[in-house]
Design a protein around this motif. Structure first.
Motif, mmCIF file in Angstrom:
data_model
loop_
_atom_site.group_PDB
_atom_site.id
_atom_site.type_symbol
_atom_site.label_atom_id
_atom_site.label_comp_id
_atom_site.label_asym_id
_atom_site.label_seq_id
_atom_site.Cartn_x
_atom_site.Cartn_y
_atom_site.Cartn_z
ATOM 1 N N ILE A 129 61.081 36.775 35.779
ATOM 2 C CA ILE A 129 62.182 37.343 34.992
ATOM 3 C C ILE A 129 61.727 38.603 34.259
ATOM 4 N N VAL A 130 60.577 38.529 33.586
ATOM 5 C CA VAL A 130 60.093 39.676 32.811
ATOM 6 C C VAL A 130 59.791 40.859 33.724
ATOM 7 N N ALA A 131 59.181 40.607 34.872
ATOM 8 C CA ALA A 131 58.873 41.697 35.808
ATOM 9 C C ALA A 131 60.144 42.383 36.295
ATOM 10 N N ALA A 132 61.230 41.611 36.424
ATOM 11 C CA ALA A 132 62.481 42.176 36.928
ATOM 12 C C ALA A 132 63.230 42.976 35.866
ATOM 13 N N MET A 133 63.008 42.674 34.598
ATOM 14 C CA MET A 133 63.806 43.330 33.556
ATOM 15 C C MET A 133 63.154 44.600 33.012
ATOM 16 N N ILE A 134 61.874 44.812 33.308
ATOM 17 C CA ILE A 134 61.150 45.965 32.761
ATOM 18 C C ILE A 134 61.038 47.068 33.809
ATOM 19 N N LYS A 135 61.333 48.268 33.390
ATOM 20 C CA LYS A 135 61.286 49.423 34.289
ATOM 21 C C LYS A 135 59.865 49.642 34.813
ATOM 22 N N ASP A 136 59.752 49.928 36.102
ATOM 23 C CA ASP A 136 58.479 50.253 36.765
ATOM 24 C C ASP A 136 57.456 49.110 36.689
ATOM 25 N N ALA A 137 57.944 47.876 36.575
ATOM 26 C CA ALA A 137 57.033 46.730 36.473
ATOM 27 C C ALA A 137 56.867 46.045 37.820
ATOM 28 N N THR A 138 55.656 45.534 38.051
ATOM 29 C CA THR A 138 55.358 44.727 39.233
ATOM 30 C C THR A 138 54.698 43.435 38.770
ATOM 31 N N ARG A 139 54.978 42.353 39.487
ATOM 32 C CA ARG A 139 54.392 41.066 39.131
ATOM 33 C C ARG A 139 53.090 40.857 39.883
ATOM 34 N N HIS A 140 52.069 40.409 39.159
ATOM 35 C CA HIS A 140 50.765 40.095 39.748
ATOM 36 C C HIS A 140 50.467 38.628 39.451
ATOM 37 N N ASP A 141 50.280 37.839 40.493
ATOM 38 C CA ASP A 141 50.190 36.391 40.353
ATOM 39 C C ASP A 141 48.783 35.962 39.965
ATOM 40 N N SER A 142 48.635 35.421 38.761
ATOM 41 C CA SER A 142 47.317 35.014 38.267
ATOM 42 C C SER A 142 46.724 33.853 39.057
ATOM 43 N N LEU A 143 47.543 33.139 39.840
ATOM 44 C CA LEU A 143 46.990 32.092 40.699
ATOM 45 C C LEU A 143 46.013 32.678 41.721
ATOM 46 N N ASN A 144 46.142 33.980 41.976
ATOM 47 C CA ASN A 144 45.279 34.629 42.963
ATOM 48 C C ASN A 144 43.948 35.095 42.382
ATOM 49 N N PHE A 145 43.877 35.254 41.063
ATOM 50 C CA PHE A 145 42.647 35.861 40.522
ATOM 51 C C PHE A 145 42.059 35.169 39.288
ATOM 52 N N VAL A 146 42.755 34.216 38.670
ATOM 53 C CA VAL A 146 42.155 33.429 37.589
ATOM 54 C C VAL A 146 41.669 32.117 38.192
ATOM 55 N N LYS A 147 40.352 31.965 38.241
ATOM 56 C CA LYS A 147 39.741 30.829 38.942
ATOM 57 C C LYS A 147 39.005 29.917 37.970
ATOM 58 N N THR A 148 39.114 28.622 38.232
ATOM 59 C CA THR A 148 38.440 27.633 37.397
ATOM 60 C C THR A 148 37.449 26.815 38.213
ATOM 61 N N ALA A 157 37.330 28.200 33.030
ATOM 62 C CA ALA A 157 37.361 29.456 33.777
ATOM 63 C C ALA A 157 35.971 29.796 34.323
ATOM 64 N N ASP A 158 35.930 30.166 35.591
ATOM 65 C CA ASP A 158 34.735 30.785 36.158
ATOM 66 C C ASP A 158 34.854 32.275 35.845
ATOM 67 N N GLN A 159 34.247 32.694 34.742
ATOM 68 C CA GLN A 159 34.505 34.036 34.235
ATOM 69 C C GLN A 159 33.935 35.119 35.148
ATOM 70 N N LYS A 160 32.804 34.860 35.778
ATOM 71 C CA LYS A 160 32.228 35.875 36.657
ATOM 72 C C LYS A 160 33.133 36.140 37.858
ATOM 73 N N LEU A 161 33.538 35.075 38.539
ATOM 74 C CA LEU A 161 34.411 35.232 39.699
ATOM 75 C C LEU A 161 35.768 35.805 39.285
#
Length: 453
Positions: A129-148, A157-161
């Motif tokens: 919702i927030v990505a759609a309402m803000i001008k020039d915004a794109t959604r980036h899915d944290s499931l792809n890059f926040v790893k535990t 969190a595996d902070q290094k990875l």
């Protein structure tokens, strides 16, 4: 580049979401925006899951209510040209959520892995919702890059990875990036996990540290850190600046402004934090940095950690139990129990320490297990336990040397008939602690605040 985090109250209503839109779109240049689930939704997701596990069909009403809430918000904050697309994506997630609940209802069981998936829906929907309402915004899915990874029975969190993946994710150009907070995936299995309480703050801090942000802004529903809880102290004052350590101490002992682990990633990079109010964006807020400023208040604040339990491990500790302190604290640390040292006011000898009351039963069991041989031989006694206490933390600069302030606090409380069960003065550069009956906590807070402010 700025990193901003908006909590549940900031994305919880049509009005607040419009404020978020104005704040983010006013930023000149790149920004990464981390959002929580709609205010109160995570608790609702959990309650509905438990109802389904109890074979209670009320979860169906919860799904209907959640669906209507998201649709109403989309209709009011998303431009008409994108409204149908956003509804379709959110309704698809709500359909998946209902299937999860149906499965829990059928098997009458709620595994932790299933609950982790269920609570992830909040941030997944709000970020769309927030990505759609803000001008020039794109959604980036944290499931792809926040790893535990698993640490005992918790996901951490595996902070290094995570740092490596964040750098890769935000290497390509963007204007405004919207990221769901709190949620993550296990680095080995790919299962959905989360960063626990305050996880959206932590997501924002991990990203800020990885991209070397100029500042991490935490947008919430208060003007910043106040000298005490304004619900108890009507004349609490705004604290314009404090150190990383002071902010961590205040939040560790009950202040709800920021989640303490949030501070570590940015602290190590010396990235400033600003606490700001989504509902009063013009307020100056509180700046948190590494170094003091010339006009800093000597005392930064007073917080209360309610529901505290005091323990005393007595007996022949010096001769009969080698390294009893390290054994105690190590046994508790392995289970994630936070411990703080205090001195008993009644002068009883032994090892005195306190924990949150929610950890008290675990603490008692772990101590009995750790010292089973000594207990059996009578070298030490069963841990003495005092419940229904609260811990008041007075936080400021160079508190270790501030003996006069500690004496004044104890004298004030005692003179007004408030018994101090235990205290800690001089053990920390930033914090003095006073343990009193929980029923007296607010009265003690008022007296100390009047004394110091």
């Amino acid at each position: 580049m700025k990193v901003l985090k908006f909590g549940g109250t900031s994305v919880g209503s049509i009005e607040s979401l419009r404020n978020v839109k104005a704040i983010v779109e006013s930023i000149d240049g790149q920004a990464i925006v981390v959002v929580s689930a709609l205010g109160g939704l995570t608790d609702r997701l959990i309650a509905a899951a438990k109802a389904a596990a109890d074979n209670n069909l009320s979860y169906l009403d919860d799904v209907k209510s959640m669906t209507q809430r998201h649709i109403d918000i989309i209709d009011n904050v998303v431009d008409e040209s994108r409204r149908n697309e956003v509804k379709e994506r959110v309704l698809a997630l709500l359909s998946d959520l209902k299937r999860m609940y149906d499965g829990v209802y059928l098997i009458r069981h709620l595994p932790q892995m299933t609950l982790d998936i269920i609570v992830s829906f909040g941030e997944r929907m709000s970020s769309i919702i927030v990505a759609a309402m803000i001008k020039d915004a794109t959604r980036h899915d944290s499931l792809n890059f926040v790893k535990t990874e698993k640490w005992y029975d918790k996901s951490i969190a595996d902070q290094k990875l995570t740092t490596e993946l964040i750098k890769r994710e935000f290497f390509t150009p963007f204007v405004k990036a919207i990221v769901p907070g709190f949620i993550s995936t296990d680095k080995r299995t790919g299962d959905i996990t989360n960063l626990g309480r305050g996880g959206s703050d932590f997501t924002a801090a991990l990203i800020a540290a990885a991209v070397d942000a100029e500042v991490l802004e935490i947008w919430t529903d208060v003007d910043g850190f106040l000298s005490a809880d304004p619900r108890v102290i009507n004349d609490a004052v705004l604290v314009s600046h404090m150190s990383f350590i002071e902010s961590m101490e205040l939040c560790s002992y009950g202040a709800k402004v920021i989640y303490p682990p949030t501070i570590y990633p940015v602290f190590h990079k010396n990235i400033p934090i600003k606490i700001l109010n989504t509902f009063n964006a013009s307020a100056p807020g509180t700046l948190i940095t590494d170094s003091p400023l010339p006009d800093d208040l000597p005392i930064k604040g007073i917080s209360i950690l309610k529901e505290t339990t005091l323990f005393l491990l007595g007996g022949n500790l010096t001769r009969g139990v080698k390294n009893s302190v390290s054994r105690t604290f190590n046994a508790l640390a392995k289970k994630g129990v936070k411990v703080f040292n205090v001195t008993r006011s009644d002068g009883k000898s032994g090892l005195s320490f306190a924990v949150a009351s929610s950890d008290a039963d675990t603490t008692f069991d772990l101590i009995c297990r750790e010292f089973a041989p000594e207990l059996s031989d009578g070298i030490i006694a069963l841990p003495e336990r005092i419940d229904n206490l609260a811990t008041i933390a007075v936080v400021g600069d160079n508190m270790r040397a501030n003996h006069r302030t500690g004496a004044r606090i104890r004298s004030t409380l005692t003179r007004n008939g408030l018994a101090i069960s235990a205290f800690s003065e001089g053990a920390s550069d930033t914090t003095m602690l006073y343990m009193i009956a929980a029923a007296d906590a607010n009265s003690a807070l008022r007296q100390i605040h009047t004394l110091l402010f």
